[in-house]
Design a protein around this motif. Structure first.
Motif, PDB file in Angstrom:
ATOM      1  N   LEU A   1       0.838  -1.194   0.000  1.00  0.00           N
ATOM      2  CA  LEU A   1       0.000   0.000   0.000  1.00  0.00           C
ATOM      3  C   LEU A   1       0.872   1.243   0.000  1.00  0.00           C
ATOM      4  CD1 LEU A   1      -2.700  -1.044   2.626  1.00  0.00           C
ATOM      5  CD2 LEU A   1      -2.814  -1.266   0.145  1.00  0.00           C
TER       6      LEU A   1
ATOM      7  N   TYR B   1      -7.536   4.154   3.180  1.00  0.00           N
ATOM      8  CA  TYR B   1      -7.645   3.180   2.095  1.00  0.00           C
ATOM      9  C   TYR B   1      -9.060   2.602   2.084  1.00  0.00           C
ATOM     10  CZ  TYR B   1      -2.595   3.145   3.061  1.00  0.00           C
ATOM     11  OH  TYR B   1      -1.295   3.500   3.315  1.00  0.00           O
TER      12      TYR B   1
ATOM     13  N   VAL C   1      -7.740  -0.813  -5.026  1.00  0.00           N
ATOM     14  CA  VAL C   1      -7.621  -0.130  -3.733  1.00  0.00           C
ATOM     15  C   VAL C   1      -7.642   1.376  -3.975  1.00  0.00           C
ATOM     16  CG1 VAL C   1      -6.202   0.249  -1.681  1.00  0.00           C
ATOM     17  CG2 VAL C   1      -6.275  -2.027  -2.762  1.00  0.00           C
TER      18      VAL C   1
ATOM     19  N   SER D   1      -6.971   5.084  -2.404  1.00  0.00           N
ATOM     20  CA  SER D   1      -6.151   5.681  -1.348  1.00  0.00           C
ATOM     21  C   SER D   1      -6.302   7.190  -1.395  1.00  0.00           C
ATOM     22  CB  SER D   1      -4.668   5.319  -1.541  1.00  0.00           C
ATOM     23  OG  SER D   1      -4.488   3.925  -1.654  1.00  0.00           O
TER      24      SER D   1
END
Length: 522
Positions: A412, A418, A491, A493
C-alpha cells in the motif's frame, strides 16, 4: 519491484504497468470451403435427314457445355478476403458421374430370336478441364441398348444405362485466385447404330457431381486484426470515443460470425474459435469500457455494464466509496470474448489511460502485451481517481494471482486512508510491514487495530461493501487470506504521499523497460 508514478493535476492519469501477456504461440489456421453441386441434362436433338446412297438416314446429337463457377460474392469472401489472414494453401476436389437415358420404338419380331437383339448404340463421353486441372479428364458414357432373347418387343417409355463414375480428381495450389477459376464441363453423344425399324423417341445424357474447394489461412496477430477493424470502420461512433471502439469490436464479431464453410471443419479451424480474432475483439471491447470509465468523472454516468472484472471493480469502488455519485452496481454484459482476459483488459486500460487512441492503439499493443502478467505485491497500474469521479483519490490495481496458500500481499502507498472492495472471501488481514492500520467505516469491526507482528485480525465473513482502513502516512504491506482464484483487486487511497520520480536514464540502467510514460503539466 520498481514502479513509475507521477502525480500532477487531479485529472491526470497515474500509470504503472508491470506486465501483461506472454508472446502468442504459433498462429492459428482458419479453414474455409465451398461445395458446388451440379446436375446437367442434355436431350438428344433430331437433326435433318440426309440421304446416303439413296437411303434416308436420320441422325441425332446432343451436347453439354457448362462452366462450373462458384458464386463470386461467396467465393471472394471465403478465398480472397484479406481480412481472414494470409492464404496458406488450397485444394479442389471434383467428383463426376453420368449415364444415358432413352425412349425408343421397337417393331419387334414374330418369333423369339436365339440371341438378344441390339437395338441401338450411342457413343458418348464427358470431359472436365480448366481450374486446377492440369489435363483434360474424360468419362466414357457409351451405351448399347438391346432386347433380350426372351422378348418379342422392347418398346419402353424410358430406360437408363448403368451409372458411371470418374475417379475423384484432386489438386492443390498456393494461389487463392486459382481456386475461384471455373471448371469447364463438356459432354456429347450420338448414335452409331440403329437396327432396322427401330426409332428413337428421345435420348439424353445426365451428368451430376460435386466441386469441393478448400482453403486455409494463417491467422494474423491480434494487433493486426485490431488495426483492420479500425480501418474498416472509419468515422464510426459519430465522434464519441467509446462508440468508436464499440464499432470496431462489433466489426470483428461480425467477421467471427461469418459463414465460411459448406462442409464442417474441426472446431480449432473455425473462424469463430480463432483466438487471435477473439483477443482482438476483447481488446477493443476493453478499450471501449476503459474510455467510458476514464471519462466518467466528466460525463457522470450512473449505469455501467461490462464483461470485464477489472472494469466492474473500478466502477464499483467509486460507486461504493461515494454514494453521492448516484451509481448503481456495475452489471455484467455477455459478450463472446476471451475468457481469461485479465492481461488483455489491463493492457487496454493502460493504453487508453496513457492517451492512446484509434490512430496508435494497434501499433502499441504488441509492446504492451509483450511481458507476462504475473502476481505482484506492487500495483500493476495506478490511476487518478478524479478521472472516474473520485476526487482526491488514487486508484491502485493489484493482480492477486492464484496462491496455493490463499495468502496474498499488497504494497500500500503512503496514505491516510484506504478502501478495498470486499469482493472476495477474505475475512482476515494482517500487517507485515508498516506503522499500523485501523479498521474504520461502518464495519462491525471498526476500531480494530492491525499492527505489525500481531498476527491476523478478523474482519467478518462478508463479500460485499468496503474494507476501509486508516493509515499513518507510511507505506504498508498488507496480507489478505482466502484468495485462491486469479483476480484483480482495486484499492482507493487518499492523501497519498508522492514518490520521487526516478530518472529515465536510471530506469534504463536497471534494465526495466519503460512501458508507459505520460508527462503532464502541473
Amino acid at each position: 519491484m520498481l514502479t513509475l508514478q507521477r502525480y500532477a493535476k487531479p485529472s491526470a492519469a497515474i500509470i504503472v504497468l508491470v506486465g501483461c501477456l506472454p508472446f502468442q504461440a504459433l498462429a492459428t489456421e482458419i479453414a474455409t470451403n465451398m461445395r458446388l453441386n451440379f446436375n446437367e441434362i442434355a436431350i438428344m436433338n433430331r437433326t435433318t435427314s440426309v440421304s446416303v446412297d439413296g437411303v434416308d438416314i436420320t441422325t441425332y446429337s446432343n451436347q453439354i457445355d457448362k462452366l462450373l463457377t462458384l458464386d463470386p460474392s461467396i467465393a471472394n469472401a471465403r478465398f480472397l478476403s484479406t481480412r481472414l489472414g494470409t492464404f496458406s494453401s488450397g485444394s479442389m476436389t471434383i467428383e463426376l458421374r453420368g449415364n444415358q437415358f432413352i425412349s425408343l420404338n421397337d417393331p419387334g419380331v414374330s418369333v423369339l430370336p436365339d440371341t438378344q437383339r441390339t437395338l441401338t448404340r450411342i457413343e458418348a463421353g464427358a470431359t472436365l478441364s480448366g481450374g486446377l486441372l492440369t489435363t483434360t479428364e474424360s468419362l466414357n458414357l457409351d451405351a448399347t441398348w438391346f432386347c433380350r432373347a426372351t422378348a418379342l418387343s422392347c418398346t419402353r417409355d424410358e430406360v437408363y444405362s448403368t451409372l458411371k463414375f470418374l475417379s475423384p480428381l484432386s489438386n492443390s495450389t498456393t494461389s487463392a485466385a486459382a481456386l475461384v477459376q471455373p471448371i469447364r464441363l463438356q459432354a456429347s453423344g450420338a448414335p452409331t447404330f440403329t437396327a432396322d425399324g427401330v426409332s428413337i423417341n428421345y435420348a439424353g445424357l445426365s451428368l451430376s457431381g460435386t466441386v469441393n474447394v478448400n482453403a486455409t489461412f494463417t491467422a494474423k496477430t491480434r494487433s493486426q486484426y485490431v488495426a483492420d477493424a479500425l480501418a474498416a470502420t472509419p468515422g464510426a461512433g459519430g465522434g464519441v470515443a467509446a462508440a468508436r471502439w464499440d464499432a470496431a469490436a462489433t466489426d470483428i464479431q461480425s467477421l467471427r460470425n461469418s459463414v465460411l464453410t459448406d462442409v464442417a471443419v474441426a472446431n480449432t479451424l473455425k473462424i469463430a474459435r480463432t483466438p487471435e480474432l477473439k483477443d482482438a475483439q476483447t481488446l477493443l471491447a476493453a478499450a471501449r469500457d476503459s474510455t467510458i470509465l476514464l471519462n466518467a468523472g466528466a460525463t457522470a454516468p450512473t449505469v455501467f455494464n461490462s464483461p470485464f472484472d477489472l472494469m466492474r471493480q473500478l466502477w464499483n469502488v467509486t460507486a461504493t466509496v461515494d454514494p453521492s455519485l448516484g451509481r448503481s452496481t456495475a452489471g455484467f454484459s455477455s459478450e463472446d470474448l476471451t475468457s481469461d482476459n485479465a492481461a488483455l483488459s489491463l493492457a487496454a486500460l493502460s493504453l487508453i489511460a496513457s492517451g492512446s487512441d484509434e490512430h496508435d492503439f494497434a501499433a502499441q499493443l504488441d509492446h504492451a502485451l509483450g511481458v507476462p502478467l504475473t502476481t505482484s505485491a506492487a500495483p500493476q497500474l495506478t490511476l487518478d481517481g478524479a478521472l472516474l469521479g473520485l476526487t482526491d483519490a488514487m486508484l491502485s490495481i493489484y493482480y492477486l494471482g492464484n496462491s496455493s496458500s490463499g495468502l496474498v500481499e499488497l504494497n500500500l502507498p503512503d496514505a491516510a486512508r484506504y478502501a478495498l472492495l470486499r469482493n472476495g472471501l477474505y475475512d482476515r488481514i494482517s500487517l507485515l510491514e508498516g506503522n499500523g492500520l485501523t479498521v474504520i467505516g461502518n464495519s462491525d469491526y471498526a476500531g480494530s487495530a492491525v499492527l505489525q507482528g500481531e498476527g491476523e485480525v478478523y474482519i467478518g465473513e462478508i463479500s460485499s461493501g468496503l474494507l476501509e482502513l486508516s493509515g499513518q502516512s507510511t507505506a504498508s504491506r498488507l496480507q489478505l487470506n482466502n484468495i485462491y482464484s486469479n483476480q484483480f483487486l482495486v484499492v482507493a487511497s487518499w492523501a497519498v504521499t508522492p514518490v520521487p520520480e526516478p530518472s529515465q536514464a536510471w530506469l534504463l540502467m536497471m534494465g526495466l523497460p519503460l512501458l508507459l510514460w505520460r508527462r503532464q503539466s502541473a
